[in-house]
Scaffold this active site. Sequence first.
Site, short mmCIF file in Angstrom:
data_model
loop_
_atom_site.label_atom_id
_atom_site.label_comp_id
_atom_site.label_asym_id
_atom_site.label_seq_id
_atom_site.Cartn_x
_atom_site.Cartn_y
_atom_site.Cartn_z
N LYS A 16 -0.18 -7.38 -7.77
CA LYS A 16 -0.78 -7.69 -7.97
C LYS A 16 -1.86 -6.35 -8.71
O LYS A 16 -2.52 -6.39 -9.64
CB LYS A 16 -2.02 -8.56 -7.09
CG LYS A 16 -2.05 -7.21 -5.76
CD LYS A 16 -2.63 -8.17 -4.24
CE LYS A 16 -2.89 -7.90 -2.80
NZ LYS A 16 -1.77 -7.54 -2.14
N ARG A 22 -9.65 -10.84 2.18
CA ARG A 22 -8.00 -11.26 2.95
C ARG A 22 -8.33 -12.24 3.80
O ARG A 22 -7.16 -12.71 4.10
CB ARG A 22 -7.63 -9.94 3.71
CG ARG A 22 -7.92 -8.68 2.66
CD ARG A 22 -7.11 -7.45 3.16
NE ARG A 22 -7.48 -5.84 2.79
CZ ARG A 22 -5.52 -5.49 2.25
NH1 ARG A 22 -4.85 -6.22 2.02
NH2 ARG A 22 -5.94 -4.60 0.89
N ARG A 34 11.56 1.61 -2.90
CA ARG A 34 10.51 1.85 -4.30
C ARG A 34 10.36 3.16 -3.28
O ARG A 34 10.70 3.78 -2.24
CB ARG A 34 8.73 1.30 -3.26
CG ARG A 34 8.00 2.13 -4.13
CD ARG A 34 7.00 1.44 -4.45
NE ARG A 34 5.88 0.72 -3.48
CZ ARG A 34 4.96 -0.21 -3.01
NH1 ARG A 34 4.39 -0.47 -4.16
NH2 ARG A 34 4.71 0.09 -1.88
N ARG A 45 8.90 4.95 2.62
CA ARG A 45 8.24 5.16 3.13
C ARG A 45 7.33 4.25 4.22
O ARG A 45 8.57 3.09 3.40
CB ARG A 45 5.96 4.78 2.41
CG ARG A 45 5.48 5.72 1.20
CD ARG A 45 3.93 4.75 0.68
NE ARG A 45 3.98 3.88 0.92
CZ ARG A 45 2.84 3.70 -0.48
NH1 ARG A 45 2.04 3.95 0.23
NH2 ARG A 45 3.30 1.83 0.08
N ARG A 100 4.16 -7.39 7.42
CA ARG A 100 3.35 -7.37 6.97
C ARG A 100 3.45 -8.84 6.48
O ARG A 100 2.14 -9.52 5.73
CB ARG A 100 2.69 -6.10 5.82
CG ARG A 100 2.77 -5.01 5.89
CD ARG A 100 3.35 -3.45 5.16
NE ARG A 100 2.12 -3.40 4.02
CZ ARG A 100 2.55 -3.42 2.60
NH1 ARG A 100 3.82 -2.42 2.62
NH2 ARG A 100 1.41 -2.90 1.85
#
Length: 215
Positions: A13, A88, A127, A160, A171
């Site tokens: 997003k 959120r 990533r 990370r 998450r």
Amino acid sequence: MKIIMLGAPGAGKGTRASLIAEHYGIPHISTGDIFRANLKAGTELGLEAKKYMDAGELVPDNLTVKILLDRVAQEDCTGGYVLDGFPRTINQAEVLEAELKKINDKIDFAIDVDVSDEVIEARMAGRRVCTKCSATYHIEYAPTKEEGICDKCGGEAVLRADDAPETVRQRLKVYHEQTQPLINFYKERGILRMVAGSGSIEDALTAVIEVLEQG
């Protein structure tokens, strides 16, 4: 054109928000950036938020919306803006809606970037982020020229902690519990638009423009 971006962490997003902002010449507004700017400038709202942050508490929704409204009241937002990272939760959405109504304003579109959890987990696991300059790579789609070394500054490009599979799953769990209900919230208001989170950058922008131009 006032737009809210929805989607799970890793759905893309933020990338789409930047593309929309650039295409329409409107600001891409991240709540994280707003907080940092207010803290750095030592504004009254920033100092108020800092009290909560220093105490390890969440900044109340009413205060977050005040900081957000202060930002969108600036001249560069006259033609619209893209919100990334807020709201959120349903409560945040309700507070934002109520405060915008007070100034005879409203959100025009909420765009949900739809991607499966499995695809997101694979994306995040690949990533890599530079520990020095924060440049972002992907071992499959955008690898560094030399494995583990940032192309831009020579720093170490690493996975990370919040991109690790177990963290991503947590998450996503939080997202499904707290944020996904926003899809129905905006659907009921008739402003929800869905776009696929897969495909090229060019395809992503085309898909978003199509749903926006359809009204």
